[in-house]
Scaffold this motif. Structure first.
Motif, PDB file in Angstrom:
ATOM      1  N   TYR A  15     -20.045  74.488  -9.842  1.00 14.12           N
ATOM      2  CA  TYR A  15     -21.108  73.583  -9.293  1.00 14.12           C
ATOM      3  C   TYR A  15     -20.431  72.609  -8.329  1.00 14.12           C
ATOM      4  O   TYR A  15     -20.607  72.497  -7.055  1.00 14.12           O
ATOM      5  N   GLY A  16     -19.227  72.079  -8.875  1.00 18.19           N
ATOM      6  CA  GLY A  16     -18.280  71.379  -8.061  1.00 18.19           C
ATOM      7  C   GLY A  16     -17.975  72.054  -6.801  1.00 18.19           C
ATOM      8  O   GLY A  16     -17.837  71.306  -5.667  1.00 18.19           O
ATOM      9  N   TYR A  39     -12.527  71.504  -9.664  1.00 20.35           N
ATOM     10  CA  TYR A  39     -11.406  71.380 -10.873  1.00 20.35           C
ATOM     11  C   TYR A  39     -11.834  69.845 -11.293  1.00 20.35           C
ATOM     12  O   TYR A  39     -11.790  69.531 -12.541  1.00 20.35           O
ATOM     13  N   PHE A  40     -12.272  68.987 -10.314  1.00 20.88           N
ATOM     14  CA  PHE A  40     -12.568  67.551 -10.671  1.00 20.88           C
ATOM     15  C   PHE A  40     -13.656  67.535 -11.533  1.00 20.88           C
ATOM     16  O   PHE A  40     -13.787  66.708 -12.588  1.00 20.88           O
ATOM     17  N   VAL A  41     -14.758  68.115 -11.108  1.00 22.97           N
ATOM     18  CA  VAL A  41     -15.970  67.862 -11.957  1.00 22.97           C
ATOM     19  C   VAL A  41     -15.668  68.586 -13.396  1.00 22.97           C
ATOM     20  O   VAL A  41     -16.166  67.991 -14.496  1.00 22.97           O
ATOM     21  N   ALA A  42     -15.094  69.741 -13.195  1.00 22.60           N
ATOM     22  CA  ALA A  42     -14.548  70.553 -14.640  1.00 22.60           C
ATOM     23  C   ALA A  42     -14.006  69.777 -15.436  1.00 22.60           C
ATOM     24  O   ALA A  42     -14.150  69.615 -16.729  1.00 22.60           O
ATOM     25  N   LEU A  43     -12.956  68.943 -15.087  1.00 27.46           N
ATOM     26  CA  LEU A  43     -11.876  67.942 -15.865  1.00 27.46           C
ATOM     27  C   LEU A  43     -13.006  66.959 -16.236  1.00 27.46           C
ATOM     28  O   LEU A  43     -12.846  66.307 -17.485  1.00 27.46           O
ATOM     29  N   MET A  44     -13.578  66.289 -15.428  1.00 28.18           N
ATOM     30  CA  MET A  44     -14.565  65.256 -15.967  1.00 28.18           C
ATOM     31  C   MET A  44     -15.573  65.583 -16.957  1.00 28.18           C
ATOM     32  O   MET A  44     -15.685  64.625 -17.711  1.00 28.18           O
ATOM     33  N   VAL A  45     -15.897  66.885 -17.047  1.00 33.76           N
ATOM     34  CA  VAL A  45     -16.634  67.406 -18.003  1.00 33.76           C
ATOM     35  C   VAL A  45     -15.934  67.462 -19.225  1.00 33.76           C
ATOM     36  O   VAL A  45     -16.302  67.465 -20.442  1.00 33.76           O
ATOM     37  N   THR A 141     -21.820  63.679 -17.454  1.00 35.66           N
ATOM     38  CA  THR A 141     -20.643  63.548 -16.767  1.00 35.66           C
ATOM     39  C   THR A 141     -20.525  64.452 -15.428  1.00 35.66           C
ATOM     40  O   THR A 141     -20.023  64.177 -14.438  1.00 35.66           O
ATOM     41  N   ALA A 142     -21.266  65.641 -15.466  1.00 37.87           N
ATOM     42  CA  ALA A 142     -21.289  66.491 -14.376  1.00 37.87           C
ATOM     43  C   ALA A 142     -21.921  65.707 -13.094  1.00 37.87           C
ATOM     44  O   ALA A 142     -21.446  65.954 -11.987  1.00 37.87           O
ATOM     45  N   VAL A 143     -23.049  65.305 -13.471  1.00 37.25           N
ATOM     46  CA  VAL A 143     -24.038  64.624 -12.542  1.00 37.25           C
ATOM     47  C   VAL A 143     -23.062  63.305 -11.854  1.00 37.25           C
ATOM     48  O   VAL A 143     -23.018  63.193 -10.695  1.00 37.25           O
ATOM     49  N   LEU A 144     -22.578  62.321 -12.889  1.00 37.17           N
ATOM     50  CA  LEU A 144     -21.897  61.357 -12.283  1.00 37.17           C
ATOM     51  C   LEU A 144     -20.411  61.608 -11.544  1.00 37.17           C
ATOM     52  O   LEU A 144     -20.255  61.116 -10.410  1.00 37.17           O
ATOM     53  N   ALA A 145     -19.864  62.822 -12.072  1.00 32.61           N
ATOM     54  CA  ALA A 145     -18.807  63.121 -11.022  1.00 32.61           C
ATOM     55  C   ALA A 145     -18.977  63.927  -9.838  1.00 32.61           C
ATOM     56  O   ALA A 145     -18.396  63.407  -8.866  1.00 32.61           O
ATOM     57  N   SER A 146     -20.091  64.520  -9.735  1.00 27.95           N
ATOM     58  CA  SER A 146     -20.582  65.211  -8.612  1.00 27.95           C
ATOM     59  C   SER A 146     -21.104  64.101  -7.388  1.00 27.95           C
ATOM     60  O   SER A 146     -20.983  64.442  -6.145  1.00 27.95           O
ATOM     61  N   ARG A 147     -21.488  62.818  -7.846  1.00 28.57           N
ATOM     62  CA  ARG A 147     -21.676  61.952  -6.963  1.00 28.57           C
ATOM     63  C   ARG A 147     -20.655  61.408  -6.245  1.00 28.57           C
ATOM     64  O   ARG A 147     -20.828  60.560  -5.268  1.00 28.57           O
ATOM     65  N   LYS A 148     -19.354  61.551  -6.674  1.00 30.75           N
ATOM     66  CA  LYS A 148     -18.361  60.933  -6.086  1.00 30.75           C
ATOM     67  C   LYS A 148     -17.700  61.816  -5.029  1.00 30.75           C
ATOM     68  O   LYS A 148     -16.766  61.508  -4.130  1.00 30.75           O
ATOM     69  N   LEU A 149     -18.209  63.131  -4.976  1.00 33.08           N
ATOM     70  CA  LEU A 149     -17.959  64.173  -4.108  1.00 33.08           C
ATOM     71  C   LEU A 149     -18.487  63.776  -2.637  1.00 33.08           C
ATOM     72  O   LEU A 149     -19.423  63.393  -2.513  1.00 33.08           O
ATOM     73  N   SER A 150     -17.366  63.790  -1.685  1.00 32.36           N
ATOM     74  CA  SER A 150     -17.806  63.512  -0.243  1.00 32.36           C
ATOM     75  C   SER A 150     -16.613  64.100   0.629  1.00 32.36           C
ATOM     76  O   SER A 150     -15.453  64.603  -0.054  1.00 32.36           O
ATOM     77  N   ILE A 151     -16.756  63.959   1.933  1.00 30.13           N
ATOM     78  CA  ILE A 151     -15.767  64.632   2.958  1.00 30.13           C
ATOM     79  C   ILE A 151     -14.334  63.887   2.568  1.00 30.13           C
ATOM     80  O   ILE A 151     -13.403  64.526   2.705  1.00 30.13           O
TER      81      ILE A 151
END
Length: 465
Positions: A15-16, A39-45, A141-151
């Motif tokens: 997903y990330g 990796y970031f989203v997976a680790l945060m989960v 945590t997956a939803v919260l981590a995905s909100r931090k994703l940006s360019i």
């Protein structure tokens, strides 16, 4: 739970990664590659889920145990820790459903059976609740981590920081585990020395840890002189190193300096197969083959040889340690720079002279370290000594030939530790606490060996840089 964690982490990674790819394709160049976002989203989960998987059984298990014990009637409430453990074993056995026979089940009191039902129901509810909480936390945590994703999000830096924290935590766990082991042994050792004088333990010549449980019991001497154990450990270790030291070192010299690549590729794996054989197999070999052979040989020349002897245990233990000594020495010898050998050959030295005068002196620190580590391995062995040398701790006398006789049965420190802690034991008697005192002595001895090895390495390593 582990399956749920694995599925959620994998889904979070993809997903990330897909979110990172979508950001890069629609809005421009990403700071980090898309798989770093995954990796970031997976680790945060993964991190909170692993914490739930580790902490929930401990905390939930303590709560379930307390509720099961509180369900017992007043006349069945355990009076001490040992009784509590015994009651909990019955409760867990009933809750597991392993007892299906009505006659066997009726042998337990009604209160214990009721507590077993409470324990089973709460454990089932706890398991399902753990899965539900893990699912909610993983999705959240997956939803919260995905909100931090940006360019501009530095996913690569965040992932590297997380891995750095994980590595530091793993190192801290290893260090804290060592510190915990040391202090736990030291505290119990102090409790033992509060009951038995240090001088009696270190210099006493009779070991008989059986103590009376009641005042009217007799025949329990409770003698805690550990000198016979130290002598038995030293004797078995000395015999083992007389076998493993020369054979392992010579095998390493042959494979490193004389063997062809083809011979080395065959001999080294065969030699290292010994390292994969369980120690209990070596114990059977010592008890069924080596010990009777030594006894028949001794009797044929008029010697009195016990059925279990230090010689049999030492020889087989030496065979077991050969691959350990050989592998470490081989690595050290191969690490000697080839330029040293070439310089020796250029001066007209032969192969054997180069090995004796150049290679072995250059590899001396590593060889000494390998020898010291092999000694530590020999000192810590238990199964072979139990099966081939026995459990007898003979009283020490001034007759050195009798005291250090390798043809009689002996026992070692590790064997006595294993013997003293077998079965249900209360950790308030001198007998049980003596195992911790023996463990402390063993720990101190191996620490001294490691310090000697480090000292030798630091003393000689600069000569051959």
């Amino acid at each position: 739970m582990l399956v749920l964690v694995a599925v959620l982490v994998v889904l979070a990674f993809f997903y990330g990664k897909s979110r990172g790819s979508a950001l890069g394709g629609t809005a421009g160049q990403l700071h980090s590659l898309p798989y770093y976002h995954g990796y970031f989203v997976a680790l945060m989960v993964a991190i909170p889920l692993l914490l739930i998987a580790v902490l929930w059984p401990a905390l939930g298990g303590a709560y379930i145990t307390s509720q099961a014990l509180s369900a017992l009637p007043a006349d069945l409430q355990p009076a001490n820790e040992l009784a509590r453990d015994a009651v909990m074993r019955d409760i867990r056995l009933i809750a597991s459903g392993a007892i299906t026979d009505a006659d066997r089940l009726s042998a337990y009191p009604q209160g214990v059976r009721a507590a077993g039902e409470v324990f089973g129901n709460l454990r089932s509810v706890s398991g399902w609740l753990q899965l539900a909480v893990a699912l909610l936390v993983g999705v959240g945590t997956a939803v919260l981590a995905s909100r931090k994703l940006s360019i501009k999000f530095r996913a690569r830096n965040s992932v590297e920081r997380i891995f750095l924290v994980v590595l530091i935590a793993c190192s801290a766990v290893a260090i804290l585990t060592t510190v915990g082991i040391v202090f736990s042994v030291i505290f119990e050792t102090f409790r033992f020395f509060a009951k038995v004088p240090v001088t009696e333990f270190l210099f006493g010549t009779q070991w008989s840890p059986q103590t009376a449980l009641r005042a009217d019991q007799v025949g329990s001497s409770g003698a805690f002189g550990a000198v016979p154990l130290f002598i038995g450990t030293t004797l078995v270790m000395f015999i083992a190193m007389c076998v493993a030291g020369p054979i392992g070192l010579f095998a390493a010299i042959y494979m490193a300096e004389y063997a062809s690549p083809r011979a080395r590729s065959v001999a080294k794996p065969i030699l290292e197969v010994l390292a994969g054989i369980p120690t209990v197999v070596f114990g059977f070999f010592a008890a069924l083959s080596v010990a009777p052979l030594i006894r028949r040989w001794g009797e044929s020349i008029g010697l009195e040889v016990a059925s279990e002897s230090a010689l049999a245990a030492g020889i087989v233990m030496g065979v077991m340690i050969i691959p350990f000594m050989s592998s470490l020495s081989d690595d050290v010898i191969n690490a000697v720079p080839q330029s040293l050998r070439d310089g020796s050959y250029a001066m007209g030295a032969t192969k054997s002279e180069t090995v004796k005068k150049v290679v072995l002196p250059a590899a001396l620190p590593g060889i000494v370290s390998a020898f010291m580590l092999s000694v530590s391995r020999a000192v810590g062995e238990t199964m072979i000594v139990v099966m081939a040398a026995g459990l007898a701790a003979h009283a020490v006398s001034w007759d050195l030939i009798e005291t250090f006789n390798p043809l009689q049965a002996v026992t070692t420190v590790t064997v006595q530790i294993a013997t003293l802690l077998v079965g249900d034991q209360e950790f308030d008697s001198s007998k049980t606490l003596s195992a911790f005192a023996l463990g402390f002595v063993l720990f101190f001895f191996t620490l001294i060996l490691n310090m000697i090895a480090l000292r030798v390495v630091s003393r000689f390593k600069e000569q051959y840089d």
